[in-house]
Design an enzyme around this catalytic site. Structure first.
Site, PDB file in Angstrom:
ATOM      1  N   GLU A  53      -3.008  -7.172   7.658  1.00  0.00           N
ATOM      2  CA  GLU A  53      -2.866  -8.204   8.690  1.00  0.00           C
ATOM      3  C   GLU A  53      -1.385  -8.541   8.908  1.00  0.00           C
ATOM      4  O   GLU A  53      -0.935  -8.750  10.041  1.00  0.00           O
ATOM      5  CB  GLU A  53      -3.614  -9.484   8.295  1.00  0.00           C
ATOM      6  CG  GLU A  53      -5.118  -9.300   8.079  1.00  0.00           C
ATOM      7  CD  GLU A  53      -5.481  -8.905   6.641  1.00  0.00           C
ATOM      8  OE1 GLU A  53      -4.739  -8.103   6.037  1.00  0.00           O
ATOM      9  OE2 GLU A  53      -6.500  -9.381   6.152  1.00  0.00           O
ATOM     10  N   GLY A 286     -13.551  19.461 -19.963  1.00  0.00           N
ATOM     11  CA  GLY A 286     -14.248  20.712 -19.724  1.00  0.00           C
ATOM     12  C   GLY A 286     -15.755  20.544 -19.784  1.00  0.00           C
ATOM     13  O   GLY A 286     -16.276  19.451 -19.511  1.00  0.00           O
ATOM     14  N   LEU A 290     -17.893  17.078 -19.204  1.00  0.00           N
ATOM     15  CA  LEU A 290     -18.656  16.953 -17.957  1.00  0.00           C
ATOM     16  C   LEU A 290     -20.149  16.798 -18.253  1.00  0.00           C
ATOM     17  O   LEU A 290     -20.841  15.985 -17.630  1.00  0.00           O
ATOM     18  CB  LEU A 290     -18.411  18.184 -17.073  1.00  0.00           C
ATOM     19  CG  LEU A 290     -17.025  18.214 -16.413  1.00  0.00           C
ATOM     20  CD1 LEU A 290     -16.656  19.621 -15.983  1.00  0.00           C
ATOM     21  CD2 LEU A 290     -16.992  17.264 -15.205  1.00  0.00           C
TER      22      LEU A 290
HETATM   23  C1  AOF Z   1      -6.333  -8.288   2.829  1.00  0.00           C
HETATM   24  N1  AOF Z   1      -5.643  -7.292   3.456  1.00  0.00           N
HETATM   25  O1  AOF Z   1      -4.607  -5.338   3.465  1.00  0.00           O
HETATM   26  C2  AOF Z   1      -5.661  -5.998   1.478  1.00  0.00           C
HETATM   27  C3  AOF Z   1      -6.444  -7.004   0.851  1.00  0.00           C
HETATM   28  O2  AOF Z   1      -2.126  -8.556  -5.117  1.00  0.00           O
HETATM   29  P1  AOF Z   1      -2.326  -8.603  -3.640  1.00  0.00           P
HETATM   30  O3  AOF Z   1      -1.724  -9.816  -2.997  1.00  0.00           O
HETATM   31  O4  AOF Z   1      -1.899  -7.333  -2.932  1.00  0.00           O
HETATM   32  O5  AOF Z   1      -3.906  -8.770  -3.384  1.00  0.00           O
HETATM   33  C4  AOF Z   1      -4.794  -7.725  -3.667  1.00  0.00           C
HETATM   34  C5  AOF Z   1      -6.193  -8.142  -3.297  1.00  0.00           C
HETATM   35  O6  AOF Z   1      -6.236  -8.544  -1.928  1.00  0.00           O
HETATM   36  C6  AOF Z   1      -7.204  -6.992  -3.413  1.00  0.00           C
HETATM   37  O7  AOF Z   1      -7.805  -6.945  -4.691  1.00  0.00           O
HETATM   38  C7  AOF Z   1      -8.215  -7.368  -2.338  1.00  0.00           C
HETATM   39  O8  AOF Z   1      -9.100  -8.376  -2.791  1.00  0.00           O
HETATM   40  C8  AOF Z   1      -7.318  -7.956  -1.255  1.00  0.00           C
HETATM   41  N2  AOF Z   1      -6.834  -6.855  -0.415  1.00  0.00           N
HETATM   42  N3  AOF Z   1      -6.772  -8.105   1.569  1.00  0.00           N
HETATM   43  O9  AOF Z   1      -6.568  -9.351   3.400  1.00  0.00           O
HETATM   44  C9  AOF Z   1      -5.282  -6.179   2.846  1.00  0.00           C
HETATM   45  N4  AOF Z   1      -5.269  -4.892   0.808  1.00  0.00           N
HETATM   46 ZN    ZN Z   2      -4.396 -10.260   2.459  1.00  0.00          ZN
END
Ligand code: AOF
Ligand code: ZN
Length: 342
Positions: A53, A286, A290
Site C-alpha cells: 500500500e 535423500g 523423503l
Molecule cells: C500489508 N501489506 O504489503 C504486507 C503485509 O514487519 P512488517 O511491518 O513488514 O509486517 C509484516 C506483517 O505485515 C506480515 O506478517 C503480514 O501480517 C503483514 N504483511 N501487510 O498491509 C503488505 N506485506
Molecule cells: Zn502493511
C-alpha cells in the site's frame, strides 16, 4: 471477469514480483484506481521494506490522487506497527473511498483489525475478491499461520526407472541447465531447505540459490548420529545452516547445532522450524528423509524431476502410491511431475 476482479488480478500479478524476496512476509500487491484508471500501484518488494500500500501511494503522480480513490489490495491492510507503520492508517490518512481486499491477514497481529480500522474511519470495505487465487499465491504464509507449521514441499530427481542415485549412493546428474534453474527458483521460494546427513556425505552440496535471483534458504540437515564432516560445504561456506542432532548443541558462525533428544521425531524438527519462524521448507532428499516425510503425512506439495534415462539399478525413489499429474517438459531430457494430492 468483472472490473473488480480485473483490478484485483493486477494486484495479484504485482504481488508475485516479490517472489523469493519477502518471506516470512506474504506476497502483497496494491492498485489505486479512480475513474476506471490505474493511478498508482505497488508491491511488497523485500522483507523489512515498505508494504504494498505504501509503495502504491508513493507511486501516485499527485499525492492528492488518493482522495476518493478505490484501493485494491491482495491482503487485508495491516493494523500493527511491525518493521513498518500500519497500512490501514496510511489509507485512512490518504482519504481513500473504498478498499477491495482479496484475503484476510491470518497474522494474529492483524486478523480482521485492519478491516475494522478502515470501517471505523468510514471507508467501505469489500473482501473476498479472487480469494482462491490469493490463497494459492500465499499458501505458505497461510499454512504457517493457520496450521502452525511451515508449508512443506518434497522434491526429488530420478531416472525413468525410478532410481535417485547409484547403488553405492554416489550421485547421478539428472538435471539439465533449465531444470537446474527451476530447482534454484524453487529454493528462493522456500525459507528452509532440508536434507538428511547421507545427502551431505555423498554429494557435499551447497543447497543455495545460485542460478536464480532471490534469497537462499537456510540449510537444515538431519544428522541424529553426528555424521556430517566438518569440512562439508554447508558447514564451511559461511551461510546459515541448522544441523539437527540428538545431543549436540554448538555454534560456529552461521552454523547452529540443535539437540532435540534421543526420541528424534520429524514433528519436533518441524516444530523447531515453526518456532524459528520459517514459513516454508523444501525437502530435497535423500530417499530416507523423503520417505520419512511421505510416511508421516507431513507435506503440502510433491515434485519429481525425471530424466530420460534408464539406470537399471541404484537407490530407489520413495515408493508411495502417488498419483502424478501430467509432466511438463523442461529442456531436452527432463520431465517434471507434480503429485495430485486431491
Ligand atoms: C500489508 N501489506 O504489503 C504486507 C503485509 O514487519 P512488517 O511491518 O513488514 O509486517 C509484516 C506483517 O505485515 C506480515 O506478517 C503480514 O501480517 C503483514 N504483511 N501487510 O498491509 C503488505 N506485506
Ligand atoms: Zn502493511
Amino acid at each position: 471477469m468483472n472490473k473488480q476482479e480485473i483490478w484485483m488480478q493486477r494486484a495479484l500479478d504485482l504481488s508475485l514480483l516479490g517472489s523469493g524476496l519477502v518471506a516470512p512476509n506474504p506476497l502483497v500487491g496494491c492498485v489505486i484506481v479512480k475513474n476506471d484508471q490505474i493511478l498508482g500501484e505497488g508491491w511488497h518488494q523485500a522483507y523489512g521494506q515498505a508494504h504494498a500500500e505504501v509503495m502504491a501511494i508513493r507511486s501516485l503522480a499527485n499525492p492528492e490522487d488518493s482522495i476518493g480513490s478505490s484501493v485494491y489490495v491482495s491482503l487485508e491492510p495491516c493494523s500493527h506497527t511491525g518493521k513498518t507503520p500500519p497500512c490501514a492508517d496510511l489509507l485512512i490518512k490518504s482519504q481513500v473511498k473504498e478498499v477491495f481486499i482479496c484475503n484476510l491477514d491470518p497474522n494474529p497481529l492483524v486478523a480482521g483489525q485492519g478491516i475494522e480500522k478502515l470501517k471505523a474511519a468510514g471507508i467501505q470495505v469489500f473482501q473476498g475478491i479472487l480469494e482462491n487465487k490469493g490463497a494459492e499465491i500465499n499458501r505458505q504464509f497461510f499454512t504457517y499461520h493457520t496450521k502452525k507449521r511451515p508449508y512443506i514441499t518434497l522434491k526429488w530427481a530420478a531416472s525413468q526407472d525410478g532410481f535417485i542415485a547409484q547403488e553405492d549412493g554416489n550421485p547421478v546428474r539428472f538435471s539439465n541447465p533449465q531444470s537446474q534453474a527451476l530447482v534454484h527458483q524453487m529454493r528462493t521460494q522456500h525459507q528452509g531447505i532440508l536434507v538428511g546427513a547421507e545427502t551431505i556425505i555423498q554429494d557435499n552440496p551447497r543447497l543455495n540459490a545460485r542460478l536464480w535471483p532471490g534469497n537462499s534458504p537456510i540449510r537444515i540437515v538431519l544428522d541424529p548420529h553426528d555424521r556430517i564432516p566438518q569440512n562439508s560445504q554447508v558447514v564451511q561456506d559461511g551461510q546459515c545452516t541448522w544441523i539437527i542432532t540428538k545431543n549436540t548443541k554448538a555454534e560456529n558462525g552461521p552454523c547452529q547445532w540443535y539437540a532435540i533428544g534421543e526420541n528424534y521425531l520429524l514433528e519436533d524438527i518441524i516444530q523447531l522450524a515453526y518456532e524459528k519462524g520459517l514459513i516454508s521448507i523444501l525437502v530435497e532428499g535423500g530417499a530416507k528423509t523423503l520417505t520419512a516425510f511421505l510416511q508421516s503425512g507431513l507435506f503440502d506439495e510433491v515434485w519429481k524431476q525425471e530424466k530420460d534415462m534408464i539406470l537399471g539399478k541404484g537407490i530407489a525413489e520413495p515408493r508411495n502410491s502417488i498419483n502424478w499429474k501430467k509432466g511438463i517438459q523442461i529442456g531436452e531430457d527432463n520431465s517434471w511431475y507434480q503429485a495430485d494430492l486431491g
